[in-house]
Design an enzyme around this catalytic site. Structure first.
Site, PDB file in Angstrom:
ATOM      1  N   GLU A  29      25.286  59.704   0.984  1.00 57.10           N
ATOM      2  CA  GLU A  29      25.998  59.179  -0.173  1.00 57.10           C
ATOM      3  C   GLU A  29      25.646  57.723  -0.411  1.00 57.10           C
ATOM      4  OE1 GLU A  29      29.789  61.138  -0.712  1.00 57.10           O
ATOM      5  OE2 GLU A  29      30.701  59.213  -1.192  1.00 57.10           O
ATOM      6  N   GLU A  76      22.386  57.688  -2.003  1.00 61.46           N
ATOM      7  CA  GLU A  76      22.546  58.137  -3.391  1.00 61.46           C
ATOM      8  C   GLU A  76      23.055  56.997  -4.272  1.00 61.46           C
ATOM      9  OE1 GLU A  76      25.286  61.391  -3.837  1.00 61.46           O
ATOM     10  OE2 GLU A  76      24.885  61.616  -5.992  1.00 61.46           O
ATOM     11  N   CYS A 100      34.264  64.095  -1.164  1.00 63.63           N
ATOM     12  CA  CYS A 100      34.672  64.685   0.120  1.00 63.63           C
ATOM     13  C   CYS A 100      35.902  65.569   0.002  1.00 63.63           C
ATOM     14  CB  CYS A 100      35.025  63.595   1.130  1.00 63.63           C
ATOM     15  SG  CYS A 100      33.773  62.364   1.262  1.00 63.63           S
ATOM     16  N   SER A 127      29.380  62.225  -6.673  1.00 64.22           N
ATOM     17  CA  SER A 127      28.260  62.304  -5.750  1.00 64.22           C
ATOM     18  C   SER A 127      27.902  63.778  -5.561  1.00 64.22           C
ATOM     19  CB  SER A 127      28.653  61.691  -4.407  1.00 64.22           C
ATOM     20  OG  SER A 127      27.777  62.142  -3.404  1.00 64.22           O
ATOM     21  N   LYS A 150      40.378  72.986   1.381  1.00 65.49           N
ATOM     22  CA  LYS A 150      39.145  73.355   2.085  1.00 65.49           C
ATOM     23  C   LYS A 150      39.021  74.862   2.226  1.00 65.49           C
ATOM     24  CE  LYS A 150      37.714  69.131   3.443  1.00 65.49           C
ATOM     25  NZ  LYS A 150      36.527  68.527   2.859  1.00 65.49           N
ATOM     26  N   GLU A 200      37.448  75.710  -0.861  1.00 65.92           N
ATOM     27  CA  GLU A 200      36.090  75.166  -0.912  1.00 65.92           C
ATOM     28  C   GLU A 200      35.103  76.051  -0.153  1.00 65.92           C
ATOM     29  OE1 GLU A 200      35.350  71.615   1.346  1.00 65.92           O
ATOM     30  OE2 GLU A 200      33.954  70.831  -0.146  1.00 65.92           O
ATOM     31  N   GLU A 254      28.911  78.189  -4.261  1.00 67.67           N
ATOM     32  CA  GLU A 254      27.875  77.174  -4.007  1.00 67.67           C
ATOM     33  C   GLU A 254      27.692  76.910  -2.514  1.00 67.67           C
ATOM     34  OE1 GLU A 254      30.652  76.597  -5.765  1.00 67.67           O
ATOM     35  OE2 GLU A 254      30.087  76.209  -7.857  1.00 67.67           O
ATOM     36  N   CYS A 273      43.425  62.011   3.780  1.00 71.15           N
ATOM     37  CA  CYS A 273      43.532  63.281   4.527  1.00 71.15           C
ATOM     38  C   CYS A 273      44.677  63.286   5.540  1.00 71.15           C
ATOM     39  CB  CYS A 273      42.236  63.571   5.248  1.00 71.15           C
ATOM     40  SG  CYS A 273      40.824  63.581   4.147  1.00 71.15           S
TER      41      CYS A 273
END
Lengths: 596, 388
Positions: A284, A287, A310, A330, A369, A372, A377, A526
């Site tokens: 990142e 990037e 994230c 990102s 998550k 996710e 993907e 988190c």
């Protein structure tokens, strides 16, 4: 502005409190506990459950102590006959519309209604059972959240959470009277509405109306299958939350005990999401520098500010609410998914395993998550990269099931490979942590010097303000970064999606002048995630954050680029940040979603 | 007790001539304090049923420091058995708008809102026409007061003042916590006077004839006259303006069909008075207050069915927000059904009365708090009809 003091008496004891204080808080100062249900320290005042009623001398009506400010000369009784009988009635009424199958309930032992019912010895079935059969059909459409209307007591904490903290509004009150309930747009299943799966509603649900979808049995099955190699990764915030569900006070760091417990449970390899957090910083950070170069040197039109990726709740929020800003995200996968992709490729190769025979489990402070890991993907290894996501709470339950005496465990170390990490990775668990970690590395890459903050602690990035801003001037850069000479790098940090919305509105309107924005979907980052132990409050989250920063201070390595395993993986496998392999395994894309 | 007899009055609907808004010219020569004192002096209490002194409400709101204040007219007439506000808005809307404008002048508000119940949407065209006329006058005399209409959608709870504000603000109609009261924080969190349609119309009457004249009517606690919506077992159902303070017996003598066994005073949320209490019951704030609903029942009616209907109504119309009201209403309803079917003993009615008592003191708003009125009065007076 100084406030007036108000004098009053509670249960005949005089007390002076600031004007505007509620009766509930005034009583707290005298250590009189008044029970509450709809009240929550993170939320606005509702005053709808009526459990907290008290008697005010001279008033015909009882007052909801959570919603009534004190006034001069008040004489309050928190336990008079009227109060007791009303309160008991309220609890009995709530139980009459509640599916009280407590012994079989997922929240048995951690339910505020159960606790109250126990305290008030409500057991004589005074009222008729009002639970409807159709309400017992649990909505399990979402891979993250289960919604059971038969357990709902209509306190509306979830609605206020979704609206006030998250600005999502997936949950709302619908209908009135006996048909009033908490539902979604057009009563659609949770997976078809704007729900981001953040799970903050779960953290504030007093009963089991909202719980995480649990995958404990699936994981036990994998562990108990001798053909399967089960790897487990643990997110940064789990190690400062887990103890709370196993009898410890908030703020305990239990990293070593957690690793030991996971080994006891029978996972074949206990690894660390912190490793891919460090890797995220490399990818990142690069990037960001690439985008800045394109903008400042090549004059290309690139999406700035760049935004972190994230937090899967935040990602889905952007996909629904700000699809115009998807380019700004990102392309880096979250550390969990980077880990998943590497576990079934790099790790499998190194260990000589067939990824077909692997199950990849992650322990997360997060319910999003779960969604996710299910995204189409997230199959770059050729398999589902992460098979099961367990929350901190589910892990605690497994540890209890296994009969492990957690507090007596001796600390153990993570396995290798994918087990090494730095202090920069662990602070990913608190709001501002990704930003701080990124700055520690990026600044050093560009200037060859450490960030100009005492002991690497970038304090402006820390703390619990909803939106934080910081600027770092970059001077005396290394020759290859000359285009950044004298540039003032402006960054912003938001946690909780309502705060993110403030930033996104500014970015959309073109009034924000940032280069890099960190967003975490959950309050506090988190550590306050939807999969963390219940209850939650600003104080609890503060203690967890303090523990995260103390974990960082205790690490030998505190900059992501110094992680030896990270250096190794670039040498052996990935070759360079944003390289071909990275692109295939560690980066992803997003899709615009409708609001309804 | 002041001895009053039943007396028919004609103030609210009377004197509606072509001289439009003349009363405003007269009233606006007074200072705001003089206006408020006039209303205070008249002894006028809110005609919606709760009976808060109107002048006091205005005074509190006037004393609030705020650039923006509002006048809101509660035309959500939702109480079962009440239909007088509809008649006022149909026949004499000018009096209502005059009352609102007078209030605006008294408290320093520039905007007035008429919150009209959804079922009265058909009144909107004629009301808008009247608003146009009002605004012409307003402009001509530089009153600087504008009136708008907001429509409800049919929920009973939106007649509760703070739920009404929520509804006006585009939110779900749920009552707010009090304090703060509307005089401090009402519509858009600004100081607001909210009065019933009839209250504003009565203000116009008071300003026209003067407080001295007005308070000759009624008793010390209940000044003036008010409209009654008379329905049920009566040969002359309809709207009747009567002086306050009359004994219920005289009302029954006038309006009953000769076989009256009970009168429900004040709508579904009011009190049920049985025949044996007609003589000692006064209609007014010293006795049983009413927003105007008088439902007359003769001996052919089952009081179980009456109570059952009321409880079904409350069960459905509770906003569902607070526990005592949402669940309490359901338990009272299912409870009397269970007693009727013999699934619970008659003594269960005492448990239910205790529950109603809790609702009366612990519910968040007037809806849940007032369910005990019909429940206890019907159970106490018609116990046999409930059980057998």
């Amino acid at each position: 502005m100084s406030k007036y003091l108000v004098n009053l008496k509670i249960n005949n004891i005089p007390v002076s409190v600031e004007e505007g204080t509620t009766i509930l808080d005034a009583a707290k100062q005298l250590n009189f506990k008044i029970p509450t249900l709809c009240n929550h320290p993170d939320l606005s005042i509702a005053g709808n459950c009526r459990v907290c009623v008290v008697e005010v001398k001279g008033q015909r009506l009882l007052a909801a102590s959570c919603a009534t400010p004190v006034s001069e000369g008040m004489e309050i009784s928190t336990n008079s006959e009227k109060v007791r009988s009303s309160r008991k009635h309220v609890i009995e009424l709530l139980l009459s519309e509640h599916n009280a199958d407590c012994t079989k309930c997922y929240k048995n032992g951690n339910c505020e209604l159960q606790e109250l019912s126990n305290e008030y010895r409500v057991g004589d079935h005074l009222f008729l059972d009002l639970v409807r059969a159709k309400d017992k059909i649990v909505d399990i459409s979402s891979p993250s959240i289960a919604k059971d209307d038969s357990k709902c007591i209509r306190c509306q904490r979830c609605v206020r959470t979704c609206d006030e903290l998250q600005a999502v509004g997936a949950l709302a009150v619908v209908h009135k009277g006996d048909h009033q309930k908490i539902s979604t747009f057009l009563n659609k299943p949770l997976n078809e509405v704007v729900c981001t799966n953040c799970g903050q509603c779960i953290n504030r649900c007093p009963t089991a109306a909202l719980t995480e979808r649990n995958y404990i049995e699936e994981v036990w099955n994998a562990i108990n299958n001798p053909e399967i190699h089960v790897v487990v990764q643990t997110a940064p915030a789990v190690r400062v939350g887990l103890g709370e569900d196993l009898g410890l006070e908030p703020g305990h760091r239990v990293t070593g005990k957690m690793v030991a417990a996971l080994k006891h449970l029978g996972f074949d390899s206990v690894l660390d999401t912190d490793f891919t957090a460090d890797l995220t910083i490399m990818e990142e950070g690069t990037e960001l520098l690439t985008r800045l170069k394109k903008a400042l040197v090549d004059g290309e039109k690139v999406a700035l500010p760049m935004m972190t990726s994230c937090s899967p709740g935040w990602i889905k929020f952007q996909e629904h609410i700000y699809p115009n800003l998807l380019e700004n995200l990102s392309t880096c996968k979250s550390p969990q998914q980077m880990f998943g992709a590497l576990a079934k490729t790099y790790y499998a190769q190194k260990k000589g395993l067939n990824p077909k025979n692997m199950i990849s489990v992650s322990i997360m402070p997060c319910t999003a998550k779960k969604f996710e890991c299910d995204r189409p993907e997230m199959r770059s290894s050729g398999f589902q990269d992460v098979d099961y996501v367990l929350t901190t709470r589910e892990l605690a339950r497994m540890i209890k099931q296994a009969g492990i005496d957690f507090e007596k465990l001796h600390d153990e170390n993570y396995d290798s490979i994918l087990g090494e990490s730095t202090g920069a990775a662990v602070i990913f668990g608190a709001t501002g942590g990704v930003m701080e970690a990124a700055l520690r590395t990026a600044y050093e890459i560009v200037t060859g010097r450490e960030v100009p903050f005492t002991n690497l602690n970038i304090l402006p990035a820390r703390g619990m303000q909803g939106v934080k801003e910081a600027s770092v001037r970059i001077n005396n850069v290394l020759p290859q970064w000359s285009f950044l000479e004298g540039v003032e790098l402006n960054v912003a940090i938001a946690h909780g999606l309502a705060n993110a919305k403030v930033l996104m509105d500014a970015v959309s309107a073109g009034t924000a002048n940032y280069h890099f924005i960190e967003v975490m979907a959950c309050p506090g980052g988190c550590i306050g995630g939807g999969g963390q132990p219940i209850p939650t409050s600003p104080e609890i989250r503060k203690k967890r954050a303090d523990a995260i920063y103390s974990e960082d201070e205790h690490m030998t390595l505190r900059k992501s680029h110094e992680n030896p395993e990270v250096q190794q993986i670039y040498k052996d496998f990935l070759h360079e940040p944003l390289g071909h392999k990275s692109h295939d395994l560690l980066h992803t894309h997003y899709k615009a979603r409708k609001r309804y | 007790m002041e001895n009053k007899t039943l007396k028919k009055i004609d103030l609210i609907f009377a004197g509606y001539t072509s001289t439009k808004y003349k009363v405003l010219e007269k009233t606006f020569q007074k200072t705001p304090d003089e206006i408020i004192n006039e209303v205070l002096d008249s002894g006028l209490k809110g005609r919606g049923g709760a009976g808060f002194p109107t002048g006091l409400k205005w005074k509190f709101t006037k004393n609030q420091e705020s650039d923006v204040k509002y006048v809101v007219c509660n035309a959500d007439e939702g109480e079962p058995g009440t239909f007088k506000d509809r008649e006022i808005l149909e026949r004499v809307p000018r009096k209502v708008f005059s009352g609102m404008a007078i209030c605006g002048r008294a408290i320093g508000a520039k905007e007035g809102y008429l919150y009209l119940r959804g079922e009265y949407t058909y009144l909107v065209p004629s009301l808008l026409k009247e608003i146009e006329i009002f605004e012409e006058y307003s402009k001509q005399y530089n009153y600087g007061f504008k009136i708008f209409i907001r429509l409800g959608s049919g929920a009973y709870i939106c007649g509760e003042e703070s739920a009404l504000f929520e509804s006006m603000e585009g939110k779900r109609g749920e009552p707010r916590n009090k304090p703060p009261y509307p005089t401090v924080s009402g519509y858009n969190s600004k100081p607001t006077v909210i009065n019933n349609v009839e209250t504003f119309a009565t203000v116009q009457v008071i300003c026209k004839i003067g407080a001295q004249e007005y308070k000759k009517l009624g008793t010390t606690d209940s000044r003036g006259s008010k409209l009654f919506s008379v329905s049920g077992d009566t040969p002359i159902a309809g709207i009747h303006e009567l002086e306050l303070g009359m004994p219920l017996q005289e009302f029954v003598d006038e309006f009953g069909d000769g076989d009256t066994k009970a009168v429900q005073v004040g709508g579904a949320s009011g009190h049920c008075v049985p025949r044996k209490q007609f003589n000692q019951t006064v209609i007014g704030f010293e006795g049983i207050p009413t927003g105007g609903s008088m439902m007359v029942f003769n001996s052919s009616r089952s009081m179980y069915n009456v109570l059952h209907d009321y409880l079904e109504f409350f069960t459905e119309e509770s906003c569902g927000q607070c526990t005592p009201c949402r669940v309490g209403c359901q338990q009272l309803l299912k409870g009397i059904e269970a007693v009727k079917r013999g699934e619970r003993p008659p003594s269960y009615l005492e448990d239910l009365k205790r529950l109603a008592q809790t609702m009366k003191i612990a519910a968040k708003c007037g809806l849940g708090q007032s369910v005990a009125n019909p429940f206890n009065s019907i159970i106490d007076n018609f116990r046999e009809e409930i059980i057998y």
